[in-house]
Write a protein that holds these residues in place. Structure first.
Motif, short mmCIF file in Angstrom:
data_model
loop_
_atom_site.label_atom_id
_atom_site.label_comp_id
_atom_site.label_asym_id
_atom_site.label_seq_id
_atom_site.Cartn_x
_atom_site.Cartn_y
_atom_site.Cartn_z
N GLN A 166 0.37 -0.88 0.18
CA GLN A 166 -0.14 -0.20 -0.04
C GLN A 166 0.47 1.02 0.37
O GLN A 166 0.79 1.58 -0.09
N ASP A 245 4.17 0.25 4.08
CA ASP A 245 3.12 0.12 4.84
C ASP A 245 2.18 -1.33 4.04
O ASP A 245 1.70 -0.77 2.72
N GLU A 288 4.52 -1.57 8.64
CA GLU A 288 3.49 -1.07 8.99
C GLU A 288 2.88 -2.68 8.51
O GLU A 288 2.50 -2.80 7.39
N ASP A 289 2.25 -3.30 9.71
CA ASP A 289 0.93 -4.37 9.35
C ASP A 289 2.06 -5.74 8.45
O ASP A 289 1.59 -5.54 7.28
N ASP A 315 -0.68 -1.49 12.89
CA ASP A 315 -1.63 -0.55 12.55
C ASP A 315 -3.08 -1.39 12.88
O ASP A 315 -4.01 -0.78 13.76
N LEU A 338 0.65 2.55 15.57
CA LEU A 338 0.22 3.62 14.23
C LEU A 338 -0.92 3.92 14.93
O LEU A 338 -1.49 3.23 15.73
N LYS A 340 -4.19 7.15 15.14
CA LYS A 340 -5.09 7.02 14.20
C LYS A 340 -6.54 7.76 15.26
O LYS A 340 -7.08 6.30 15.74
N LYS A 391 2.55 9.99 9.81
CA LYS A 391 2.86 9.08 8.51
C LYS A 391 1.62 9.94 8.33
O LYS A 391 0.46 10.39 8.16
MG LIG Z 1 -1.40 1.21 7.88
#
Ligand SMILES: [Mg+2]
Ligand SMILES: C=C(OP(=O)(O)O)C(=O)O
Length: 440
Positions: A166, A245, A288-289, A315, A338, A340, A391
Motif C-alpha cells: 500500500q 506499509d 507496518e502491518d 496499525d 500506528l 489514528k 505519517k
Molecule cells: Mg496502515
C-alpha cells in the motif's frame, strides 16, 4: 458553572473529505467566546477492529445516510450531554461521550460523531487558555518535531495501479531539522516524478498523494525510490531510509495471504521470509502491518526475527486500542504502534494508547487516514506526545500539506527551533524489544 471553558454550544455539520466523501465536522463554542473546530478523517484499508464510523453507504443501518446520522448525534444527544460541561476536562468529556454509547465499538453514536466533538473541545479549550494545541496537550516539555514518513509511492487499496504494497515511504532521518526533512522529502518526491515520467510511467497520484505507477514487481518501487534519493543528492540508508506499509490485512483470507493485484500466494512463514529478505537488501527501517490484523503468531515470529533492526508497526493489529495493544505488548507482537485518532474515537483514549506504548518501550507514529481534510490536529498531537514520527502522505495534496505546514509553523514556535528526532534518535527506538512490560 463558573468556568470560562464551559461549553455553550456544539454544532455538527457534514463536510467533504479528500475523496469527495461526506464526513463529520464539529464546532464547540465556550462561554469565554473561544471556539474549536475539528473534522474527522476516514480510512479505506480499515481494520476490522476499529471503532465504528457512521458513514454513507452504511445503508443497512441508516438508509445510506450514515454521516448525516452522525451529524444528528452531534447536534442532538452529544450536545445535550456536554453543554454546560468544562471543555478543559478532556477525560471527563471523553468519558461522557463513551457513556452515551454502550456498544463495544461506538456503533450506536458513531466514532466519527464522538471524535469530532472530542477534538473540537480540546481545540476550544486550548484557545481559551491562549495556547497552541500542541502546547495545551503536551505541556511545557513538548519540543520534539517528528520525522516525516512521506508516502511517495502508493499502491494497494489507495491506488488503481498493479502494486500490492500500500505505501512506500521515505524517512529523511539524517536531516538536521524538521524543515530540512520536509525539504529533502519534497526534492526526492519531485525527482521521483521526473524519473517515472522519463520512463513513460504514470505520474498521477494515489489517495495519499504518492505516485501510483504500474510496476513489474513491488520491489521495483523500492529500487526507483532509492534512485530518486540518490539523484536528488542524498545517500540512501544514511540520509534517507525506507518505510513500508504492507496493509497486509487486505491480503489475508482463509489462513493465507493472496496479494490481489499480482495474484501471489504466501503463507505466514513465506511472508515473514519475504520481509526479512527485503530488509537485508534495502535500507528499510520500518514495516507496518507486515502480517494481518489477527495473525498474532505471525507478528510474534517477525518481531523475534526482525524486531532488533526494524520497526514493526501495528496499525490494523492494534487499532489505537489499549486492549489490543496490551495483548501485543504481552505477546511481543510488534514493537511500534500506528496511531489514528478515528480508530478509537476520542482524544483521551488515543493518548492512553500512546502512553501505554511508550511505557512499554514501543515507538509511536501519529498517522493520517487515506481520506483526510484540511484539519491538522495530528501535527499538534505528534509534537504534544513526543511521538517522533508522523505519517501524513506526499507533498502533493493540500490535505497532507496542511499537516506538514502546521509542523513547520510549530517548529517556529519552539524557541530551540525544535529537537528533531533524526538518525541518532533511531538508535534509541529500543528496536531490540521483543517482549515488553506495561511499565505499570
Ligand atoms: Mg496502515
Ligand atoms: C493510512 C492508512 O490507510 P487507511 O486510512 O486507508 O486505513 C494506513 O493503512 O495506514
Amino acid at each position: 458553572m463558573k468556568y470560562s471553558t464551559r461549553i455553550e454550544k456544539i454544532k455538527g455539520r457534514e463536510i467533504i473529505d479528500s475523496r469527495g466523501n461526506p464526513t463529520v465536522e464539529a464546532e464547540v463554542t465556550l462561554a469565554c467566546g473561544a471556539t474549536g473546530r475539528a473534522a474527522v478523517p476516514s480510512g479505506a484499508s480499515t481494520g476490522m477492529f476499529e471503532a465504528y464510523e457512521l458513514r454513507d453507504g452504511d445503508s443497512a443501518r441508516f438508509g445510506g445516510k450514515g454521516v448525516r446520522k452522525a451529524v444528528e448525534h452531534v447536534n442532538g444527544v452529544i450536545a445535550q450531554e456536554l453543554t454546560g460541561r468544562n471543555a478543559a476536562n478532556q477525560m471527563q468529556i471523553d468519558r461522557l461521550l463513551c457513556g452515551l454509547d454502550p456498544s463495544e465499538n461506538k456503533s450506536k453514536i458513531g466514532a466519527n460523531a464522538m471524535l469530532a466533538v472530542s477534538l473540537a473541545c480540546a481545540k476550544a479549550a486550548a484557545k481559551a487558555c491562549g495556547l497552541p494545541l500542541f502546547r495545551y496537550l503536551g505541556g511545557c516539555h513538548a519540543h520534539v518535531l517528528p520525522v516525516p514518513m512521506m508516502n511517495i509511492l502508493n499502491g494497494g487499496a489507495h491506488a488503481g495501479n498493479n502494486v500490492d504494497i500500500q505505501e512506500f515511504m521515505i524517512m529523511p532521518t539524517g536531516a538536521p531539522t524538521f524543515p530540512e526533512a520536509v525539504r529533502w522529502g519534497c526534492e526526492i518526491f519531485h525527482t521521483l516524478g521526473k524519473i517515472l515520467k522519463s520512463r513513460g510511467l504514470s505520474t498521477s497520484v494515489g489517495d495519499e498523494g504518492g505516485y501510483a505507477p504500474n510496476l513489474p514487481d513491488d520491489e521495483d518501487a523500492i529500487k526507483v525510490i532509492l534512485e530518486a534519493v540518490e539523484q536528488a543528492g542524498f545517500v540512501p540508508g544514511d540520509d534517507v531510509k525506507i518505510a513500508i506499509d504492507a496493509a497486509s490485512s487486505e491480503w489475508f483470507s482463509d489462513g493465507e495471504y493472496l496479494l490481489p493485484k499480482k495474484q501471489t500466494r504466501m503463507t505466514t512463514d513465506e511472508l515473514c521470509s519475504y520481509w526479512k529478505d527485503l530488509c537485508a537488501r534495502y535500507p528499510i527501517i520500518s514495516i507496518e502491518d507486515p502480517l494481518a490484523e489477527d495473525d498474532w503468531e505471525g507478528f510474534q515470529k517477525i518481531t523475534r526475527s526482525l524486531g532488533d533492526k526494524v520497526q514493526l508497526v501495528g496499525d490494523d493489529l492494534f487499532v489505537t486500542n489499549v486492549k489490543r495493544l496490551r495483548k501485543g505488548i504481552e505477546l511481543g507482537a510488534g514493537n511500534a504502534i500506528l496511531v489514528k485518532v478515528n480508530q478509537i474515537g476520542t482524544l483521551s483514549e488515543t493518548m492512553a494508547a500512546i502512553d501505554m506504548a511508550h511505557r512499554a518501550g514501543m515507538t509511536s507514529i501519529i498517522s493520517h487516514r487515506s481520506g483526510e481534510t484540511e484539519d491538522s490536529t495530528i501535527a499538534d498531537l505528534a509534537v504534544a506526545v513526543g511521538a517522533g514520527q508522523i505519517k501524513t502522505g506526499a507533498p502533493s495534496r493540500s490535505d497532507r500539506v496542511a499537516k506538514y505546514n502546521r509542523l513547520l509553523r510549530i517548529a517556529d514556535m519552539i524557541p530551540s527551533s525544535g529537537v528533531y528526532l533524526g538518525d541518532g534518535a533511531f538508535t534509541n527506538l529500543r528496536l531490540g524489544q521483543t517482549k515488553g512490560t506495561l511499565g505499570e
